[in-house]
Structures are given as structure tokens and as C-alpha cells.
Design an enzyme around this catalytic site. Structure first.
Site, PDB file in Angstrom:
ATOM      1  N   HIS A  15       6.649  -3.686  -0.196  1.00  0.00           N
ATOM      2  CA  HIS A  15       6.372  -4.619  -1.016  1.00  0.00           C
ATOM      3  C   HIS A  15       7.608  -5.492  -1.742  1.00  0.00           C
ATOM      4  O   HIS A  15       8.806  -4.563  -1.541  1.00  0.00           O
ATOM      5  CB  HIS A  15       5.486  -4.333  -2.303  1.00  0.00           C
ATOM      6  CG  HIS A  15       6.107  -3.313  -3.302  1.00  0.00           C
ATOM      7  ND1 HIS A  15       5.578  -3.157  -4.603  1.00  0.00           N
ATOM      8  CD2 HIS A  15       7.346  -2.647  -3.386  1.00  0.00           C
ATOM      9  CE1 HIS A  15       6.217  -2.390  -5.261  1.00  0.00           C
ATOM     10  NE2 HIS A  15       7.376  -2.092  -4.430  1.00  0.00           N
ATOM     11  N   CYS A  34      13.538  -3.786  -6.941  1.00  0.00           N
ATOM     12  CA  CYS A  34      12.222  -4.239  -6.322  1.00  0.00           C
ATOM     13  C   CYS A  34      12.101  -5.574  -5.990  1.00  0.00           C
ATOM     14  O   CYS A  34      11.174  -6.121  -5.359  1.00  0.00           O
ATOM     15  CB  CYS A  34      11.063  -3.760  -7.246  1.00  0.00           C
ATOM     16  SG  CYS A  34      10.629  -2.005  -7.355  1.00  0.00           S
ATOM     17  N   HIS A  40      10.713  -3.584   0.531  1.00  0.00           N
ATOM     18  CA  HIS A  40      11.081  -1.822   0.376  1.00  0.00           C
ATOM     19  C   HIS A  40       9.803  -1.129   0.519  1.00  0.00           C
ATOM     20  O   HIS A  40       8.817  -1.787   0.159  1.00  0.00           O
ATOM     21  CB  HIS A  40      11.790  -1.274  -0.714  1.00  0.00           C
ATOM     22  CG  HIS A  40      11.222  -1.665  -1.738  1.00  0.00           C
ATOM     23  ND1 HIS A  40      11.107  -2.819  -2.614  1.00  0.00           N
ATOM     24  CD2 HIS A  40      10.646  -0.761  -2.737  1.00  0.00           C
ATOM     25  CE1 HIS A  40      10.569  -2.714  -3.562  1.00  0.00           C
ATOM     26  NE2 HIS A  40      10.165  -1.440  -3.915  1.00  0.00           N
ATOM     27  N   HIS A  42       6.963   2.391  -0.279  1.00  0.00           N
ATOM     28  CA  HIS A  42       6.813   3.512  -0.932  1.00  0.00           C
ATOM     29  C   HIS A  42       5.586   4.452  -0.098  1.00  0.00           C
ATOM     30  O   HIS A  42       4.868   3.740   0.642  1.00  0.00           O
ATOM     31  CB  HIS A  42       5.938   2.960  -2.278  1.00  0.00           C
ATOM     32  CG  HIS A  42       7.040   2.405  -3.243  1.00  0.00           C
ATOM     33  ND1 HIS A  42       7.979   3.066  -3.985  1.00  0.00           N
ATOM     34  CD2 HIS A  42       7.214   1.137  -3.831  1.00  0.00           C
ATOM     35  CE1 HIS A  42       8.606   2.154  -4.617  1.00  0.00           C
ATOM     36  NE2 HIS A  42       8.280   1.003  -4.509  1.00  0.00           N
ATOM     37  N   ASP A  80      -2.604   0.656   4.579  1.00  0.00           N
ATOM     38  CA  ASP A  80      -1.543   1.538   5.259  1.00  0.00           C
ATOM     39  C   ASP A  80      -0.817   0.820   6.296  1.00  0.00           C
ATOM     40  O   ASP A  80      -1.321   0.215   7.038  1.00  0.00           O
ATOM     41  CB  ASP A  80      -2.340   2.677   5.921  1.00  0.00           C
ATOM     42  CG  ASP A  80      -1.542   3.811   6.241  1.00  0.00           C
ATOM     43  OD1 ASP A  80      -0.326   4.003   5.455  1.00  0.00           O
ATOM     44  OD2 ASP A  80      -1.753   4.577   7.248  1.00  0.00           O
ATOM     45  N   HIS A  81       0.429   1.040   5.933  1.00  0.00           N
ATOM     46  CA  HIS A  81       1.583   0.409   7.003  1.00  0.00           C
ATOM     47  C   HIS A  81       1.557  -1.166   6.762  1.00  0.00           C
ATOM     48  O   HIS A  81       1.733  -1.570   8.043  1.00  0.00           O
ATOM     49  CB  HIS A  81       1.383   0.926   8.570  1.00  0.00           C
ATOM     50  CG  HIS A  81       2.026   2.356   8.566  1.00  0.00           C
ATOM     51  ND1 HIS A  81       1.292   3.468   8.024  1.00  0.00           N
ATOM     52  CD2 HIS A  81       2.927   2.857   9.130  1.00  0.00           C
ATOM     53  CE1 HIS A  81       1.964   4.698   8.259  1.00  0.00           C
ATOM     54  NE2 HIS A  81       2.956   4.161   9.066  1.00  0.00           N
ATOM     55  N   GLU A 125       3.138   5.686  -7.175  1.00  0.00           N
ATOM     56  CA  GLU A 125       4.189   4.813  -6.655  1.00  0.00           C
ATOM     57  C   GLU A 125       5.420   5.724  -6.067  1.00  0.00           C
ATOM     58  O   GLU A 125       5.805   5.630  -4.983  1.00  0.00           O
ATOM     59  CB  GLU A 125       4.648   3.576  -7.394  1.00  0.00           C
ATOM     60  CG  GLU A 125       5.412   2.556  -6.479  1.00  0.00           C
ATOM     61  CD  GLU A 125       5.410   1.386  -7.043  1.00  0.00           C
ATOM     62  OE1 GLU A 125       4.837   0.416  -6.877  1.00  0.00           O
ATOM     63  OE2 GLU A 125       6.535   1.498  -8.268  1.00  0.00           O
TER      64      GLU A 125
HETATM   65 NI    NI Z   1       8.666  -0.953  -5.149  1.00  0.00          NI
END
Ligand code: NI
Length: 135
Positions: A15, A34, A40, A42, A80-81, A125
Site C-alpha cells: 500500500h 508510508c 511498500h 506488510h 492477499d498479494h 499491520e
Molecule cells: Ni505501511
């Protein structure tokens, strides 16, 4: 007598936190790393807790297979992914913070549960940062 049953799951997703209507500098001030334009990732950890009466016939609050399938269809298959900003329609105009992701997960899962069941979403997160939403 109400009992809470919980299931853990996880998904990996990318995100970027930013507002299009803010300058890069303002986004940088508020969102820091962020706001990386290249996104990037998580490793999100999810705990979905369902609370309700124990069914007299089955002894279940909810069949765990049913809960597992709801998490798979509404969360894992959807997130996911994925790049949350670019690939998940709910975040096309909504900042994919842990807070907002938890609310979206709650809304998606709640709509699949019997209306007499309560739901609480806990979303990690990072191992130390997590949010909780229960409607
Ligand atoms: Ni983040």
C-alpha cells in the site's frame, strides 16, 4: 450465554498512504515512509472473532469451516498479494490504513454472517501495531 470464537489468518499486501489532494511534502509530513510512491508491503495478521449463542444441536457458535471460507473469500482472495491502492476497489478512493482495512474487512465479513452473530476484527499491520473494529 454468548461465546466468542476466533480464527487467525494472514495476508501480504502492498500500500501507499497519501492523499491526492495534498502536496508531496504534506503527505510526507503526515504519512512519512508510508507515502513512498513505489509502495511498500506488510504482513497483515487478522483475528476474526464471532460472538453468539451456542447452537443447541451442534454445540457451535459458528462452524469454523464456514468462518474459514468467509475469511478466504472476503479477505484472502480479495487482498492477499495485492496492491491495495491499485487492485482493491474499496481503496480506490480510501486511504488503506490499518484502520480503514479493518473497517472494510468487518463490513465484508459481517454481510456474510447470520445477523444474530457479532463480529470483531483485529488487524495487525506489524507485530506491535494493531487496530480493532467491531461496528
Ligand atoms: Ni505501511
Amino acid at each position: 450465554m454468548k461465546v466468542t470464537v476466533s480464527r487467525k489468518a494472514h495476508f501480504n499486501a502492498a500500500h501507499r498512504l497519501y492523499r491526492k489532494d495534498w502536496s508531496f511534502d504534506k503527505n510526507d509530513d503526515v504519512f512519512g515512509k508510508c507515502n513512498n510512491p513505489n509502495f511498500h508491503g506488510h504482513n497483515y495478521e487478522l483475528i476474526a472473532s464471532v460472538r453468539g449463542e451456542i447452537d443447541k444441536e451442534t454445540g457451535y457458535v459458528i462452524d469454523m469451516k464456514v468462518l474459514k471460507d468467509i475469511i478466504k473469500s472476503e479477505v484472502e482472495d480479495a487482498f492477499d498479494h495485492k496492491n491495495l491502492n491499485l487492485e482493491v476497489p474499496e481503496f480506490a478512493k480510501l486511504n488503506p490504513t490499518a484502520e480503514n482495512i479493518a473497517v472494510i474487512i468487518y463490513n465484508k465479513m459481517k454481510s456474510k454472517l447470520d445477523s444474530n452473530l457479532e463480529l470483531e476484527i483485529t488487524l495487525y499491520e506489524t507485530p506491535r501495531n494493531f487496530v480493532t473494529y467491531s461496528g
